[in-house]
Design a protein around this motif. Sequence first.
Motif, PDB file in Angstrom:
ATOM      1  N   ALA A   1       0.817  -1.211   0.000  1.00 36.68           N
ATOM      2  CA  ALA A   1       0.000   0.000   0.000  1.00 36.68           C
ATOM      3  C   ALA A   1       0.854   1.265   0.000  1.00 36.68           C
ATOM      4  O   ALA A   1       0.469   2.293  -0.557  1.00 36.68           O
ATOM      5  CB  ALA A   1      -0.944  -0.002   1.210  1.00 36.68           C
ATOM      6  N   SER A   2       2.059   1.194   0.624  1.00 37.69           N
ATOM      7  CA  SER A   2       2.942   2.363   0.656  1.00 37.69           C
ATOM      8  C   SER A   2       3.430   2.743  -0.735  1.00 37.69           C
ATOM      9  O   SER A   2       3.794   3.905  -0.977  1.00 37.69           O
ATOM     10  CB  SER A   2       4.155   2.074   1.555  1.00 37.69           C
ATOM     11  OG  SER A   2       3.755   1.894   2.894  1.00 37.69           O
TER      12      SER A   2
ATOM     13  N   GLN B   1       8.228   4.483  -5.082  1.00 38.70           N
ATOM     14  CA  GLN B   1       7.005   3.685  -4.990  1.00 38.70           C
ATOM     15  C   GLN B   1       7.247   2.244  -5.437  1.00 38.70           C
ATOM     16  O   GLN B   1       6.769   1.290  -4.814  1.00 38.70           O
ATOM     17  CB  GLN B   1       5.897   4.329  -5.830  1.00 38.70           C
ATOM     18  CG  GLN B   1       5.388   5.639  -5.222  1.00 38.70           C
ATOM     19  CD  GLN B   1       4.306   6.279  -6.060  1.00 38.70           C
ATOM     20  OE1 GLN B   1       4.527   6.635  -7.214  1.00 38.70           O
ATOM     21  NE2 GLN B   1       3.127   6.451  -5.473  1.00 38.70           N
ATOM     22  N   ALA B   2       8.021   2.076  -6.504  1.00 36.71           N
ATOM     23  CA  ALA B   2       8.358   0.729  -6.963  1.00 36.71           C
ATOM     24  C   ALA B   2       9.160  -0.017  -5.902  1.00 36.71           C
ATOM     25  O   ALA B   2       9.018  -1.230  -5.733  1.00 36.71           O
ATOM     26  CB  ALA B   2       9.142   0.799  -8.267  1.00 36.71           C
ATOM     27  N   GLY B   3      10.006   0.716  -5.165  1.00 32.66           N
ATOM     28  CA  GLY B   3      10.779   0.094  -4.094  1.00 32.66           C
ATOM     29  C   GLY B   3       9.879  -0.518  -3.032  1.00 32.66           C
ATOM     30  O   GLY B   3      10.080  -1.659  -2.610  1.00 32.66           O
ATOM     31  N   TRP B   4       8.871   0.239  -2.600  1.00 32.55           N
ATOM     32  CA  TRP B   4       7.914  -0.290  -1.617  1.00 32.55           C
ATOM     33  C   TRP B   4       7.178  -1.513  -2.171  1.00 32.55           C
ATOM     34  O   TRP B   4       6.982  -2.513  -1.470  1.00 32.55           O
ATOM     35  CB  TRP B   4       6.893   0.772  -1.226  1.00 32.55           C
ATOM     36  CG  TRP B   4       7.377   1.861  -0.317  1.00 32.55           C
ATOM     37  CD1 TRP B   4       7.377   3.201  -0.579  1.00 32.55           C
ATOM     38  CD2 TRP B   4       7.906   1.719   1.014  1.00 32.55           C
ATOM     39  NE1 TRP B   4       7.874   3.907   0.494  1.00 32.55           N
ATOM     40  CE2 TRP B   4       8.211   3.016   1.487  1.00 32.55           C
ATOM     41  CE3 TRP B   4       8.159   0.629   1.834  1.00 32.55           C
ATOM     42  CZ2 TRP B   4       8.748   3.253   2.743  1.00 32.55           C
ATOM     43  CZ3 TRP B   4       8.696   0.853   3.092  1.00 32.55           C
ATOM     44  CH2 TRP B   4       8.987   2.151   3.531  1.00 32.55           C
ATOM     45  N   LEU B   5       6.751  -1.419  -3.435  1.00 33.83           N
ATOM     46  CA  LEU B   5       5.988  -2.514  -4.035  1.00 33.83           C
ATOM     47  C   LEU B   5       6.820  -3.786  -4.139  1.00 33.83           C
ATOM     48  O   LEU B   5       6.337  -4.888  -3.849  1.00 33.83           O
ATOM     49  CB  LEU B   5       5.486  -2.102  -5.419  1.00 33.83           C
ATOM     50  CG  LEU B   5       4.397  -1.019  -5.453  1.00 33.83           C
ATOM     51  CD1 LEU B   5       4.149  -0.550  -6.878  1.00 33.83           C
ATOM     52  CD2 LEU B   5       3.099  -1.548  -4.835  1.00 33.83           C
ATOM     53  N   LEU B   6       8.078  -3.659  -4.560  1.00 33.52           N
ATOM     54  CA  LEU B   6       8.937  -4.835  -4.694  1.00 33.52           C
ATOM     55  C   LEU B   6       9.186  -5.493  -3.336  1.00 33.52           C
ATOM     56  O   LEU B   6       9.184  -6.734  -3.221  1.00 33.52           O
ATOM     57  CB  LEU B   6      10.261  -4.441  -5.350  1.00 33.52           C
ATOM     58  CG  LEU B   6      10.183  -4.071  -6.839  1.00 33.52           C
ATOM     59  CD1 LEU B   6      11.500  -3.475  -7.310  1.00 33.52           C
ATOM     60  CD2 LEU B   6       9.815  -5.296  -7.674  1.00 33.52           C
ATOM     61  N   MET B   7       9.407  -4.681  -2.312  1.00 30.14           N
ATOM     62  CA  MET B   7       9.597  -5.261  -0.978  1.00 30.14           C
ATOM     63  C   MET B   7       8.317  -5.924  -0.472  1.00 30.14           C
ATOM     64  O   MET B   7       8.360  -6.948   0.221  1.00 30.14           O
ATOM     65  CB  MET B   7      10.081  -4.194   0.004  1.00 30.14           C
ATOM     66  CG  MET B   7      11.534  -3.797  -0.226  1.00 30.14           C
ATOM     67  SD  MET B   7      12.172  -2.689   1.044  1.00 30.14           S
ATOM     68  CE  MET B   7      11.216  -1.200   0.711  1.00 30.14           C
ATOM     69  N   GLY B   8       7.165  -5.359  -0.841  1.00 29.15           N
ATOM     70  CA  GLY B   8       5.897  -5.981  -0.477  1.00 29.15           C
ATOM     71  C   GLY B   8       5.741  -7.356  -1.096  1.00 29.15           C
ATOM     72  O   GLY B   8       5.268  -8.302  -0.448  1.00 29.15           O
TER      73      GLY B   8
END
Length: 418
Positions: free
Chosen positions: A98-99, A177-184
């Motif tokens: 979500a971040s 934003q892509a960084g947060w998504l990849l870690m998610g």
Amino acid sequence: MTASPSAAAKQWPEFLVALALAAGPVVALGFTRFAYALLLPAMREKLHWSYAAAGGMNTANALGYIIGAATAAWWSRRFGSRSAFVWGIVISALALLASGATDNFAGLTVLRFIGGLSTAVTFVVGSALASRVHSGGQQARSASLVAMYMAGVGIGVVLSGVVVPAALTAWGVSGWQAGWLLMGLLALLAIGPAAWAARQVPEQAASGATHGGRAGLKPLTPLFVWYVLFGAGYVSYMTFVVALLHSQGMKVWGTGTFFIVLGVASAAATLLVWGRVIGRLRGGTAPALVSAVVLIGVLPVLLWHGMGAAIASAIIFGGSFMAGPTAVTVLARRMLPAHAWTLGIALLTVAFSVGQAVGPLVSGLLSDSSGGIAKGLWLSVVLLAVSAAVALIQRERTAEHHHQEAPAAASAPSAVRR
């Protein structure tokens, strides 16, 4: 619900169960907590934040952490430690995803708060699970297995040190934003091994001795004070060190390399060094030693510029900062009866969280004043020095613990073959 481990579960070695449990801190601290430092420069530039606003974002995370730590024992009793541990990881994964889907400050603040709460529940309950992997009397063995669990933080830091720079290289400052998504997405993959490992550890039988457990925490008062100061000191560095390196001219992959080295040093030292060292030290000696080494690790980036200073700092700081939670978990296991481990670790983590809530905010305010980020990071040095002195006051008492732990250990056989 209390369940006995299956015969098949008993065949798994203790180290493998502890290592799989480490998937919890990979997500909870490596991703949800510490990767924010790597994303901070890009988020500040893209979203036009001050350092105080950036520090306030981590304070929201720490406030959630306080509530999560304070209620972790309740969640564990209400749903069982296995379910509380696994669902904490699930919620953290969803918060990470979500971040990456919003740039709204209020929305990100709420997500940092939720991530802090779920992180604390995962970490506290997971620490208690790791403490129960080995139910025998070998203190050094138990300390090594707890250290193996804590090594998950370093593994998570390494992974974020690869994923985040890759996202920022591909998409520039918008890549946060892509960084947060990849870690998610990686966090979702961690749920499987974490759930498997949790099933290998027996549930702790419920105890009505909550009041007695709280009273039994009084001898740990110096450790509580140490943990507040240590939390404030180390997290100020972790929040702003990448921003400091960025302000000194270091590029994205330079800071990524710094983070990777820090994570490797953390995992290696936690696995190979600190478990053995902490298992042999008594009282507050181990926490004091940890504070002293972490303090030394902060100094290179404050006294010198360049990759050499950054790598030296990453190795020394990275190789020691997660020894703090290891020392606390091991000391709590020694001084408290088995039924009070989750409560004791939870309340100690609340103290840790208070420091982590205050540290970044004060450091951010100092960083916005004349003197810049370095001025804010000198706060870490002062707090760590004071914490080392406080830790030396702690004394260890084990007689009551040994007397009370034996029946609990006997009634809950080890989940894995010793």
